[in-house]
Design an enzyme around this catalytic site. Structure first.
Site, short mmCIF file in Angstrom:
data_model
loop_
_atom_site.label_atom_id
_atom_site.label_comp_id
_atom_site.label_asym_id
_atom_site.label_seq_id
_atom_site.Cartn_x
_atom_site.Cartn_y
_atom_site.Cartn_z
N GLY A 31 0.81 -1.20 0.00
CA GLY A 31 0.00 0.00 0.00
C GLY A 31 0.85 1.26 0.00
CG LEU A 33 -0.71 1.65 -3.80
CD1 LEU A 33 -1.86 1.18 -4.68
CD2 LEU A 33 0.40 0.60 -3.77
CG HIS A 37 3.46 0.95 -5.59
ND1 HIS A 37 3.58 1.98 -4.69
CD2 HIS A 37 4.03 -0.14 -5.00
CE1 HIS A 37 4.19 1.54 -3.60
NE2 HIS A 37 4.47 0.26 -3.77
CD GLN A 148 15.12 -3.54 -12.75
OE1 GLN A 148 15.75 -2.51 -12.97
NE2 GLN A 148 14.93 -4.47 -13.67
CE LYS A 149 12.03 1.72 -3.11
NZ LYS A 149 12.69 1.25 -1.85
CG ASP A 150 12.38 -2.84 -2.49
OD1 ASP A 150 12.90 -2.37 -1.47
OD2 ASP A 150 11.30 -2.44 -2.97
CG MET A 184 9.02 7.77 -7.28
SD MET A 184 7.67 7.68 -8.48
CE MET A 184 7.87 9.27 -9.28
#
Length: 284
Positions: A31, A33, A37, A148-150, A184
């Site tokens: 959530g 968002l 996302h 891909q941030k994580d 983000m």
């Protein structure tokens, strides 16, 4: 858009869709968002007949209870954003629906979780692995979309999918950034405007490493310069910054163009922990 709170009801609805040979995409979220996302959602909507988005703040992936308590939540706004961007089904269970009375299952991903996020957030990837496995079993999607941030989480999920033989295509979606370069993230909602500009310096520092490497500055020197610039900056506390193999998360001592190599970093800006990464060599 239809919202389901019950595993049983969601499974029944998806079984009916599968009977008509519908392809299903899954976008797992916690959530709060944002446009990042929505970039995952857009890919799923484009590639599948039906898109399911999960909204569940997973308690077992938080190693800091205060972080769990302060994690931003706004279900009404999330539902509105999902519906306006083409989501078909939302799965928004509560903790009891997902885990029952007791959460006992643990996962271990070996060396992949012993570095970077795994070192600083013990137990985090076990919680991620458990909840993603449950979502994969509940939804049984053809494709699942992750940001891909994580990056380390993405590597963990690819390993999970291979090792448990889930017949699911894992799709990594590039990082979406603010105008100032800040990746983000839902946690950005907890930053002031001034803190957002400070947080963006993490990306600036990583970009300087990539530029140095492109000019053939030695790897050790380029990363030392970037770390030093952040250590002398007010308002940001660097936790780690490493150059790693993007698939194994293990540190590398040289850049090989046939490997997937990234800079990964984490820092605190005030009480908010941010992470980011930047590809510097890609083989796919």
């Amino acid at each position: 858009m239809i919202v389901y709170r019950s595993i049983h009801d969601l499974r029944a609805a998806l079984d009916a869709e599968r009977a008509h040979a519908k392809t299903i995409g899954l976008v797992p979220t916690m959530g709060a968002l944002h446009a990042g996302h929505m970039s995952l959602l857009a890919q799923s909507v484009e590639h599948n007949d039906l898109t399911v988005c999960s909204l569940f703040v997973n308690p077992i992936q938080f190693n800091n209870p205060e972080d769990l308590k302060k994690y931003p939540r706004n279900e009404v706004a999330d539902f509105a954003m999902l519906e306006s961007n083409g989501c078909d089904i939302v799965f928004a269970p509560d903790q009891g629906e997902m885990y029952g009375e007791e959460i006992g299952l643990k996962m271990n991903f070996g060396v992949l979780e012993s570095v970077l996020e795994g070192e600083f957030r013990p137990g985090h990837f076990s919680g991620v692995g458990v909840v993603v496995s449950k979502l994969f079993n509940i939804v049984q999607p053809h494709r699942a979309y992750f940001g891909q941030k994580d990056l380390q989480q993405l590597a963990i999920i690819r390993k999970l999918t291979r090792d448990l033989n889930f017949p699911i295509q894992i799709v990594g979606i590039p990082i979406m950034r603010e105008v100032n370069g800040l990746a983000m993230s839902s946690r950005n909602m907890r930053l002031s405007d001034a803190q957002r500009d400070i947080a963006a310096q993490l990306y600036v520092a990583m970009s300087s490493i990539k530029e140095d490497l492109d000019r053939n500055v030695p790897l050790e020197k380029s990363i030392a310069l970037a770390k030093d610039s952040l250590r002398h900056m007010d308002g940001i506390q660097l936790e780690y910054m490493e150059i790693v193999d993007s698939d194994t998360m293990q540190p590398v001592s040289k850049i090989e163009n046939d490997k997937n190599i990234s800079i990964c970093a984490a820092a605190f800006v005030g009480e908010v922990r941010i992470i980011d990464n930047l590809y510097i060599a890609q083989n796919r």
